[in-house]
Scaffold this motif. Structure first.
Motif, PDB file in Angstrom:
ATOM      1  N   GLY A 114       0.822  -1.212   0.000  1.00  0.00           N
ATOM      2  CA  GLY A 114       0.000   0.000   0.000  1.00  0.00           C
ATOM      3  C   GLY A 114       0.854   1.259   0.000  1.00  0.00           C
ATOM      4  O   GLY A 114       0.545   2.234  -0.690  1.00  0.00           O
ATOM      5  N   GLY A 115       1.943   1.224   0.757  1.00  0.00           N
ATOM      6  CA  GLY A 115       2.871   2.362   0.788  1.00  0.00           C
ATOM      7  C   GLY A 115       3.509   2.601  -0.567  1.00  0.00           C
ATOM      8  O   GLY A 115       3.617   3.750  -1.020  1.00  0.00           O
ATOM      9  N   VAL A 116       3.907   1.522  -1.245  1.00  0.00           N
ATOM     10  CA  VAL A 116       4.482   1.655  -2.594  1.00  0.00           C
ATOM     11  C   VAL A 116       3.448   2.260  -3.538  1.00  0.00           C
ATOM     12  O   VAL A 116       3.751   3.165  -4.326  1.00  0.00           O
ATOM     13  N   GLY A 117       2.203   1.780  -3.433  1.00  0.00           N
ATOM     14  CA  GLY A 117       1.132   2.340  -4.269  1.00  0.00           C
ATOM     15  C   GLY A 117       0.944   3.825  -4.042  1.00  0.00           C
ATOM     16  O   GLY A 117       0.805   4.604  -4.991  1.00  0.00           O
ATOM     17  N   LEU A 118       0.959   4.235  -2.780  1.00  0.00           N
ATOM     18  CA  LEU A 118       0.808   5.658  -2.461  1.00  0.00           C
ATOM     19  C   LEU A 118       1.951   6.486  -3.053  1.00  0.00           C
ATOM     20  O   LEU A 118       1.724   7.585  -3.569  1.00  0.00           O
ATOM     21  N   VAL A 119       3.164   5.969  -2.978  1.00  0.00           N
ATOM     22  CA  VAL A 119       4.314   6.691  -3.533  1.00  0.00           C
ATOM     23  C   VAL A 119       4.144   6.862  -5.046  1.00  0.00           C
ATOM     24  O   VAL A 119       4.341   7.954  -5.588  1.00  0.00           O
ATOM     25  N   VAL A 120       3.741   5.796  -5.730  1.00  0.00           N
ATOM     26  CA  VAL A 120       3.563   5.863  -7.197  1.00  0.00           C
ATOM     27  C   VAL A 120       2.452   6.848  -7.548  1.00  0.00           C
ATOM     28  O   VAL A 120       2.625   7.711  -8.419  1.00  0.00           O
ATOM     29  N   PHE A 121       1.308   6.738  -6.877  1.00  0.00           N
ATOM     30  CA  PHE A 121       0.189   7.634  -7.192  1.00  0.00           C
ATOM     31  C   PHE A 121       0.529   9.086  -6.854  1.00  0.00           C
ATOM     32  O   PHE A 121       0.124  10.000  -7.560  1.00  0.00           O
ATOM     33  N   THR A 122       1.292   9.299  -5.784  1.00  0.00           N
ATOM     34  CA  THR A 122       1.701  10.662  -5.429  1.00  0.00           C
ATOM     35  C   THR A 122       2.600  11.244  -6.514  1.00  0.00           C
ATOM     36  O   THR A 122       2.435  12.408  -6.910  1.00  0.00           O
ATOM     37  N   ALA A 123       3.529  10.437  -7.009  1.00  0.00           N
ATOM     38  CA  ALA A 123       4.438  10.916  -8.057  1.00  0.00           C
ATOM     39  C   ALA A 123       3.668  11.256  -9.329  1.00  0.00           C
ATOM     40  O   ALA A 123       3.870  12.316  -9.933  1.00  0.00           O
ATOM     41  N   VAL A 124       2.751  10.381  -9.731  1.00  0.00           N
ATOM     42  CA  VAL A 124       1.984  10.598 -10.966  1.00  0.00           C
ATOM     43  C   VAL A 124       1.040  11.788 -10.824  1.00  0.00           C
ATOM     44  O   VAL A 124       0.822  12.540 -11.779  1.00  0.00           O
ATOM     45  N   THR A 125       0.492  11.973  -9.622  1.00  0.00           N
ATOM     46  CA  THR A 125      -0.478  13.051  -9.388  1.00  0.00           C
ATOM     47  C   THR A 125       0.097  14.429  -9.692  1.00  0.00           C
ATOM     48  O   THR A 125      -0.642  15.361  -9.993  1.00  0.00           O
ATOM     49  N   HIS A 126       1.403  14.557  -9.647  1.00  0.00           N
ATOM     50  CA  HIS A 126       2.033  15.841  -9.976  1.00  0.00           C
ATOM     51  C   HIS A 126       1.673  16.267 -11.403  1.00  0.00           C
ATOM     52  O   HIS A 126       1.548  17.459 -11.691  1.00  0.00           O
ATOM     53  N   TRP A 127       1.487  15.286 -12.295  1.00  0.00           N
ATOM     54  CA  TRP A 127       1.197  15.589 -13.705  1.00  0.00           C
ATOM     55  C   TRP A 127      -0.193  15.168 -14.164  1.00  0.00           C
ATOM     56  O   TRP A 127      -0.740  15.760 -15.078  1.00  0.00           O
ATOM     57  N   TRP A 128      -0.746  14.127 -13.532  1.00  0.00           N
ATOM     58  CA  TRP A 128      -1.957  13.517 -14.078  1.00  0.00           C
ATOM     59  C   TRP A 128      -2.798  12.936 -12.962  1.00  0.00           C
ATOM     60  O   TRP A 128      -2.268  12.490 -11.941  1.00  0.00           O
ATOM     61  N   LYS A 129      -4.117  12.909 -13.133  1.00  0.00           N
ATOM     62  CA  LYS A 129      -5.027  12.465 -12.072  1.00  0.00           C
ATOM     63  C   LYS A 129      -5.442  11.000 -12.285  1.00  0.00           C
ATOM     64  O   LYS A 129      -6.573  10.697 -12.639  1.00  0.00           O
ATOM     65  N   MET A 130      -4.512  10.105 -12.078  1.00  0.00           N
ATOM     66  CA  MET A 130      -4.793   8.678 -12.193  1.00  0.00           C
ATOM     67  C   MET A 130      -5.809   8.284 -11.111  1.00  0.00           C
ATOM     68  O   MET A 130      -5.765   8.797 -10.002  1.00  0.00           O
ATOM     69  N   SER A 131      -6.708   7.366 -11.436  1.00  0.00           N
ATOM     70  CA  SER A 131      -7.785   7.009 -10.508  1.00  0.00           C
ATOM     71  C   SER A 131      -7.305   6.130  -9.360  1.00  0.00           C
ATOM     72  O   SER A 131      -6.922   4.975  -9.550  1.00  0.00           O
ATOM     73  N   ILE A 132      -7.361   6.684  -8.157  1.00  0.00           N
ATOM     74  CA  ILE A 132      -6.993   5.930  -6.961  1.00  0.00           C
ATOM     75  C   ILE A 132      -8.094   4.913  -6.645  1.00  0.00           C
ATOM     76  O   ILE A 132      -7.813   3.804  -6.194  1.00  0.00           O
ATOM     77  N   HIS A 133      -9.365   5.284  -6.909  1.00  0.00           N
ATOM     78  CA  HIS A 133     -10.461   4.326  -6.735  1.00  0.00           C
ATOM     79  C   HIS A 133     -10.169   3.048  -7.524  1.00  0.00           C
ATOM     80  O   HIS A 133     -10.246   1.940  -6.986  1.00  0.00           O
ATOM     81  N   ALA A 134      -9.840   3.211  -8.805  1.00  0.00           N
ATOM     82  CA  ALA A 134      -9.590   2.048  -9.667  1.00  0.00           C
ATOM     83  C   ALA A 134      -8.336   1.304  -9.217  1.00  0.00           C
ATOM     84  O   ALA A 134      -8.303   0.065  -9.224  1.00  0.00           O
ATOM     85  N   GLY A 135      -7.311   2.046  -8.823  1.00  0.00           N
ATOM     86  CA  GLY A 135      -6.067   1.418  -8.369  1.00  0.00           C
ATOM     87  C   GLY A 135      -6.272   0.557  -7.139  1.00  0.00           C
ATOM     88  O   GLY A 135      -5.796  -0.588  -7.073  1.00  0.00           O
ATOM     89  N   VAL A 177      -8.737   5.805 -15.377  1.00  0.00           N
ATOM     90  CA  VAL A 177      -9.242   4.636 -14.661  1.00  0.00           C
ATOM     91  C   VAL A 177      -8.438   3.390 -15.035  1.00  0.00           C
ATOM     92  O   VAL A 177      -8.013   2.620 -14.171  1.00  0.00           O
ATOM     93  N   ILE A 178      -8.211   3.199 -16.329  1.00  0.00           N
ATOM     94  CA  ILE A 178      -7.463   2.023 -16.789  1.00  0.00           C
ATOM     95  C   ILE A 178      -6.031   2.057 -16.243  1.00  0.00           C
ATOM     96  O   ILE A 178      -5.524   1.052 -15.732  1.00  0.00           O
ATOM     97  N   ALA A 179      -5.391   3.217 -16.318  1.00  0.00           N
ATOM     98  CA  ALA A 179      -4.014   3.336 -15.802  1.00  0.00           C
ATOM     99  C   ALA A 179      -3.978   3.062 -14.301  1.00  0.00           C
ATOM    100  O   ALA A 179      -3.105   2.330 -13.814  1.00  0.00           O
TER     101      ALA A 179
END
Length: 196
Positions: A114-135, A177-179
Motif C-alpha cells: 500500500g505504501g508503494v502504491g501511495l508513492v507511485v500515485f503521489t508521483a503521478v499526481t504531480h502531472w496527471w489524475k490517475m484514478s486511486i479508486h480504480a487502483g 481509470v485504466i491506468a
C-alpha cells in the motif's frame, strides 16, 4: 434537478468502493487470514486499517471541514499531493509500529505494498489524475486472488464497477481509470507476494 438511476448508482458505488473502505476491509480480511497460523491473532489487520485508512481519511475529512478540500474524494488534482504524502507518512508509521509489535508478515507485506502504491500515485499526481479508486479496487482484487486463489477473481466485477462509477461521475477519464487499475494490480501482484 433529477438525478438519474445511473448517477445515483455511480455515487453509491464510489462511496462503497472508496479507497479507504477497500483498504480497511482488505487489511481486516488479510489479517484474519494471517491468523490461521497457530498463535497469531486474527485481529492484526485492525491496527493496519487504522494507519492505512482511518488516520488518512480523518485527515482528509478535517480538510473538508476546514474548507481546504472540496470533497473527501479530492477531485482537484492539485489538492491531492499533501493528503497523499500524509497517507504515506501514516502507512510508514503504521508499518514501524506493527513491525515492533510483531505483526504477521502478511499484514506487513500488505501495508508495504500500500505504501508503494501511495508513492507511485503521489508521483503521478504531480502531472496527471490517475484514478486511486480504480487502483485500490484492482489492487484489492489482486491481493485477494494472491491470498485465496482463483475464486477471488469473482471480485473483478467490483473493479469494473468502481471504474465505471468514476467515469460516469466525470471524476476521471477512461484512460485515468485504466491506468490506475493497471498500476494497482501490478503493485499488488508483485510487491505483496514478494514480501509475504
Amino acid at each position: 434537478m433529477t438525478v438519474s438511476t445511473a448517477d445515483r448508482t455511480a455515487r453509491i458505488a464510489s462511496e462503497v468502493l472508496a479507497p479507504a473502505v477497500l483498504v480497511a476491509g482488505l487489511l481486516l480480511v488479510v489479517g484474519w487470514h494471517a491468523g490461521e497460523q497457530p498463535g497469531v491473532s486474527r485481529w492484526w489487520g485492525l491496527p493496519g486499517a487504522l494507519f492505512a485508512a482511518g488516520i488518512p481519511l480523518a485527515y482528509v475529512l478535517r480538510g473538508v471541514r476546514q474548507g481546504r478540500l472540496t470533497s473527501h474524494h479530492i477531485p482537484e488534482r492539485e489538492h491531492r499531493r499533501v493528503p497523499l504524502l500524509f497517507g504515506i507518512a501514516s502507512v510508514a508509521a503504521g508499518l514501524l509500529v506493527l513491525v515492533l509489535l510483531g505483526a504477521p508478515r502478511e499484514v506487513l507485506a500488505l501495508l508495504a505494498a500500500g505504501g508503494v502504491g501511495l508513492v507511485v500515485f503521489t508521483a503521478v499526481t504531480h502531472w496527471w489524475k490517475m484514478s486511486i479508486h480504480a487502483g485500490v479496487a484492482a489492487g484489492t482484487a489482486t491481493t485477494l486472488t494472491v491470498v485465496y486463489g482463483p475464486l477471488a477473481l469473482l471480485s473483478v466485477p467490483l473493479v469494473l464497477l468502481a471504474g465505471w462509477a468514476r467515469v460516469r461521475l466525470s471524476a476521471h477519464t477512461g484512460a485515468q481509470v485504466i491506468a490506475g487499475a493497471l498500476v494497482g494490480a501490478m503493485i499488488a501482484g508483485t510487491v505483496f507476494p514478494a514480501l509475504r
